[in-house]
Design a protein around this motif. Structure first.
Motif, PDB file in Angstrom:
ATOM      1  N   GLN A  57       0.805  -1.196  -0.322  1.00 31.96           N
ATOM      2  CA  GLN A  57       0.266  -0.048   0.141  1.00 31.96           C
ATOM      3  C   GLN A  57       0.746   0.987   0.033  1.00 31.96           C
ATOM      4  OE1 GLN A  57      -3.136  -1.129   3.716  1.00 31.96           O
ATOM      5  NE2 GLN A  57      -1.293  -2.838   3.459  1.00 31.96           N
ATOM      6  N   PRO A  58       1.856   1.724  -1.097  1.00 35.80           N
ATOM      7  CA  PRO A  58       2.693   2.640  -0.824  1.00 35.80           C
ATOM      8  C   PRO A  58       2.493   3.756  -1.558  1.00 35.80           C
ATOM      9  CG  PRO A  58       2.790   1.206  -2.787  1.00 35.80           C
ATOM     10  CD  PRO A  58       1.812   0.528  -2.007  1.00 35.80           C
ATOM     11  N   TRP A  59       0.777   4.236  -2.208  1.00 37.93           N
ATOM     12  CA  TRP A  59       0.514   5.463  -2.094  1.00 37.93           C
ATOM     13  C   TRP A  59       0.382   6.507  -1.194  1.00 37.93           C
ATOM     14  CZ3 TRP A  59      -2.416   0.410  -3.427  1.00 37.93           C
ATOM     15  CH2 TRP A  59      -3.056  -0.165  -2.696  1.00 37.93           C
ATOM     16  N   ARG A  60       1.077   7.561  -2.047  1.00 37.85           N
ATOM     17  CA  ARG A  60       0.265   8.613  -0.646  1.00 37.85           C
ATOM     18  C   ARG A  60      -0.332   9.853  -1.674  1.00 37.85           C
ATOM     19  NH1 ARG A  60       1.295   4.411   1.964  1.00 37.85           N
ATOM     20  NH2 ARG A  60       3.573   4.165   2.262  1.00 37.85           N
ATOM     21  N   PHE A  61      -1.147  10.318  -0.826  1.00 37.84           N
ATOM     22  CA  PHE A  61      -2.298  11.566  -1.094  1.00 37.84           C
ATOM     23  C   PHE A  61      -1.742  12.560  -0.295  1.00 37.84           C
ATOM     24  CE2 PHE A  61      -4.251   7.098  -2.040  1.00 37.84           C
ATOM     25  CZ  PHE A  61      -4.464   7.320  -3.417  1.00 37.84           C
ATOM     26  N   VAL A  62      -1.643  13.646  -1.579  1.00 41.56           N
ATOM     27  CA  VAL A  62      -2.171  15.002  -1.294  1.00 41.56           C
ATOM     28  C   VAL A  62      -2.819  15.880  -2.036  1.00 41.56           C
ATOM     29  CG1 VAL A  62      -0.246  16.951  -0.805  1.00 41.56           C
ATOM     30  CG2 VAL A  62       0.212  15.007  -0.650  1.00 41.56           C
ATOM     31  N   ARG A  63      -3.514  16.328  -0.807  1.00 42.85           N
ATOM     32  CA  ARG A  63      -4.708  17.668  -1.881  1.00 42.85           C
ATOM     33  C   ARG A  63      -3.517  18.590  -1.796  1.00 42.85           C
ATOM     34  NH1 ARG A  63     -10.201  17.308   1.613  1.00 42.85           N
ATOM     35  NH2 ARG A  63     -11.604  18.202  -0.609  1.00 42.85           N
ATOM     36  N   VAL A  64      -4.045  19.358  -2.565  1.00 44.56           N
ATOM     37  CA  VAL A  64      -3.394  20.284  -2.980  1.00 44.56           C
ATOM     38  C   VAL A  64      -4.789  21.523  -3.247  1.00 44.56           C
ATOM     39  CG1 VAL A  64      -1.790  22.083  -4.783  1.00 44.56           C
ATOM     40  CG2 VAL A  64      -1.344  19.370  -4.194  1.00 44.56           C
ATOM     41  N   ALA A  65      -4.413  22.611  -2.237  1.00 44.00           N
ATOM     42  CA  ALA A  65      -4.976  23.549  -2.067  1.00 44.00           C
ATOM     43  C   ALA A  65      -4.785  25.109  -1.907  1.00 44.00           C
ATOM     44  CB  ALA A  65      -6.252  23.000  -0.793  1.00 44.00           C
ATOM     45  N   ASP A  66      -3.632  24.959  -1.606  1.00 45.46           N
ATOM     46  CA  ASP A  66      -2.919  26.346  -1.426  1.00 45.46           C
ATOM     47  C   ASP A  66      -2.618  27.341  -2.268  1.00 45.46           C
ATOM     48  OD1 ASP A  66      -1.724  28.760  -0.614  1.00 45.46           O
ATOM     49  OD2 ASP A  66       0.403  27.263  -0.897  1.00 45.46           O
ATOM     50  N   PRO A  67      -3.327  27.957  -3.203  1.00 43.27           N
ATOM     51  CA  PRO A  67      -3.305  28.735  -4.654  1.00 43.27           C
ATOM     52  C   PRO A  67      -1.884  28.739  -4.038  1.00 43.27           C
ATOM     53  CG  PRO A  67      -4.474  29.909  -2.933  1.00 43.27           C
ATOM     54  CD  PRO A  67      -3.909  29.052  -1.740  1.00 43.27           C
ATOM     55  N   ALA A  68      -0.733  29.120  -3.700  1.00 41.34           N
ATOM     56  CA  ALA A  68       0.556  29.436  -4.664  1.00 41.34           C
ATOM     57  C   ALA A  68       1.031  28.193  -5.238  1.00 41.34           C
ATOM     58  CB  ALA A  68       1.673  30.516  -3.344  1.00 41.34           C
ATOM     59  N   ARG A  69       0.708  26.832  -4.181  1.00 41.61           N
ATOM     60  CA  ARG A  69       1.709  25.610  -4.880  1.00 41.61           C
ATOM     61  C   ARG A  69       0.605  25.562  -5.814  1.00 41.61           C
ATOM     62  NH1 ARG A  69       4.977  23.569  -0.373  1.00 41.61           N
ATOM     63  NH2 ARG A  69       3.308  24.059   1.886  1.00 41.61           N
ATOM     64  N   GLU A 109     -10.288  20.318  -7.383  1.00 34.91           N
ATOM     65  CA  GLU A 109      -9.591  19.537  -6.757  1.00 34.91           C
ATOM     66  C   GLU A 109      -8.505  19.304  -7.356  1.00 34.91           C
ATOM     67  OE1 GLU A 109      -9.809  18.893  -3.632  1.00 34.91           O
ATOM     68  OE2 GLU A 109     -11.942  19.558  -2.869  1.00 34.91           O
ATOM     69  N   HIS A 110      -7.160  19.650  -6.597  1.00 35.95           N
ATOM     70  CA  HIS A 110      -5.765  19.222  -7.039  1.00 35.95           C
ATOM     71  C   HIS A 110      -5.435  17.699  -6.189  1.00 35.95           C
ATOM     72  CE1 HIS A 110      -4.156  22.670  -9.699  1.00 35.95           C
ATOM     73  NE2 HIS A 110      -5.568  22.414 -10.130  1.00 35.95           N
ATOM     74  N   LEU A 111      -5.486  16.614  -7.048  1.00 36.46           N
ATOM     75  CA  LEU A 111      -4.738  15.391  -5.685  1.00 36.46           C
ATOM     76  C   LEU A 111      -3.493  15.057  -6.441  1.00 36.46           C
ATOM     77  CD1 LEU A 111      -5.427  13.818  -3.107  1.00 36.46           C
ATOM     78  CD2 LEU A 111      -6.262  11.983  -5.055  1.00 36.46           C
ATOM     79  N   ALA A 112      -2.339  15.021  -5.930  1.00 38.60           N
ATOM     80  CA  ALA A 112      -0.570  14.869  -5.376  1.00 38.60           C
ATOM     81  C   ALA A 112      -0.669  13.174  -5.497  1.00 38.60           C
ATOM     82  CB  ALA A 112      -0.009  15.643  -5.963  1.00 38.60           C
ATOM     83  N   VAL A 113      -0.421  12.182  -6.287  1.00 32.20           N
ATOM     84  CA  VAL A 113      -0.013  10.717  -6.072  1.00 32.20           C
ATOM     85  C   VAL A 113       1.218  10.669  -6.040  1.00 32.20           C
ATOM     86  CG1 VAL A 113      -1.437   8.191  -6.171  1.00 32.20           C
ATOM     87  CG2 VAL A 113      -2.558  10.390  -6.690  1.00 32.20           C
ATOM     88  N   PHE A 114       2.094   9.680  -4.762  1.00 29.75           N
ATOM     89  CA  PHE A 114       3.393   9.880  -4.946  1.00 29.75           C
ATOM     90  C   PHE A 114       3.172   8.052  -4.294  1.00 29.75           C
ATOM     91  CE2 PHE A 114       3.153  14.434  -4.324  1.00 29.75           C
ATOM     92  CZ  PHE A 114       4.455  15.012  -4.618  1.00 29.75           C
ATOM     93  N   CYS A 115       3.951   7.550  -4.630  1.00 31.89           N
ATOM     94  CA  CYS A 115       4.750   5.889  -4.427  1.00 31.89           C
ATOM     95  C   CYS A 115       5.686   6.549  -3.382  1.00 31.89           C
ATOM     96  CB  CYS A 115       5.604   5.380  -5.559  1.00 31.89           C
ATOM     97  SG  CYS A 115       6.147   3.577  -4.791  1.00 31.89           S
ATOM     98  N   ASP A 116       5.383   5.972  -1.404  1.00 26.95           N
ATOM     99  CA  ASP A 116       6.644   6.394  -0.808  1.00 26.95           C
ATOM    100  C   ASP A 116       7.678   4.938  -1.126  1.00 26.95           C
ATOM    101  OD1 ASP A 116       8.109   5.752   1.704  1.00 26.95           O
ATOM    102  OD2 ASP A 116       6.400   5.676   3.398  1.00 26.95           O
ATOM    103  N   ASP A 117       8.381   4.982  -1.713  1.00 23.84           N
ATOM    104  CA  ASP A 117       9.885   3.840  -2.126  1.00 23.84           C
ATOM    105  C   ASP A 117      10.484   3.644  -0.500  1.00 23.84           C
ATOM    106  OD1 ASP A 117       9.482   4.149  -4.889  1.00 23.84           O
ATOM    107  OD2 ASP A 117      10.057   6.429  -4.790  1.00 23.84           O
TER     108      ASP A 117
END
Ligand SMILES: Cc1cc2nc3c(=O)[nH]c(=O)nc-3n(C[C@H](O)[C@H](O)[C@H](O)COP(=O)(O)O)c2cc1C
Length: 215
Positions: A57-69, A109-117
């Motif tokens: 289950q290496p997926w990691r989700f980041v909800r990007v809400a900050d306007p500057a990011r 919504e912006h959602l970044a999906v990472f893998c925790d290597d």
């Protein structure tokens, strides 16, 4: 406690699932109205049902809400897209320039999906010879999320015209996380059973796509 009886997936469900697969679509044109409260969390919960190597289950989700990011990610897309356009041959460049390749401007919504290597979950099972299966697992989660979204009328647009390390820096995530997908999530302006890149004349269905070779 008696075990719950497994669900039966009848013909109607199977037909609906086929339609879901046929009408899934990558979406770049969104209506700006927000998703209902809890909708994104519900999609991520479905994504987390995906299979993973060693059950890591290496997926990691980041909800990007900050306007500057968000603005920084959009600028990164524009930089990478300009470089991609510059790399096209003359004939393709005209067509490439007309494509809309991200819905970053309007998606609610912006959602970044990472893998925790670096995850130790799964204890390495299944990935000694194929370490890339960790990231494949995160891709499976993206696809599960994509289908769960479309079933609810929500569109997903995958943006990969980005430098992964730059996005990781913009989002200030752990060093061992690698970007797998940057997703735009929201209500689609239109629906279609044909990929937008096919409709735009960029790439039609490849006859090899549904082929099975015999050996
Ligand atoms: C790994 C991956 C990366 C993608 N990156 C982009 C992208 O940067 N921009 C874009 O407009 N579409 C992107 N897409 C969407 C594809 O263009 C789309 O899936 C393909 O054209 C088929 O269309 P469909 O998804 O509507 O069936 C990506 C899809 C995948 C699976």
């Amino acid at each position: 406690m008696a075990p719950e009886s497994p669900p039966e997936f009848d013909e109607t469900f199977v037909e609906a699932l086929d339609l879901l697969l046929r009408w899934r679509r990558d979406v770049r044109r969104f209506r700006p109205d927000p998703l209902p409260a809890g909708a994104l969390e519900a999609l991520v919960a479905r994504a987390a049902l995906a299979p993973s190597v060693g059950n890591s289950q290496p997926w990691r989700f980041v909800r990007v809400a900050d306007p500057a990011r968000r603005a920084a990610v959009k600028a990164e897309f524009e930089r990478c897209n300009a470089a991609a356009l510059a790399g096209q041959d003359e004939e393709r460049a005209v067509r490439y320039a007309k494509l809309k390749l991200a819905g970053l401007d309007r998606a609610p919504e912006h959602l970044a999906v990472f893998c925790d290597d670096a995850t130790t979950a799964g204890h390495g099972l299944g990935r000694a010879t194929m370490p890339e299966t960790l990231r494949y697992s995160a891709v499976g989660a993206v696809f599960a999320l994509w289908l769960a979204a479309r079933a609810r009328g929500i569109g997903i647009g995958w943006v990969s015209i980005l430098e992964p390390a730059h996005v990781a820096a913009i989002l200030d995530v752990q060093r061992d996380w690698s970007l797998v997908a940057y997703l735009c999530v929201g209500w689609p302006e239109t629906d279609s059973d044909t990929p937008e890149l096919e409709r735009a004349g960029w790439q039609a269905r490849d006859p090899r796509a549904g082929e099975i070779l015999a050996r």
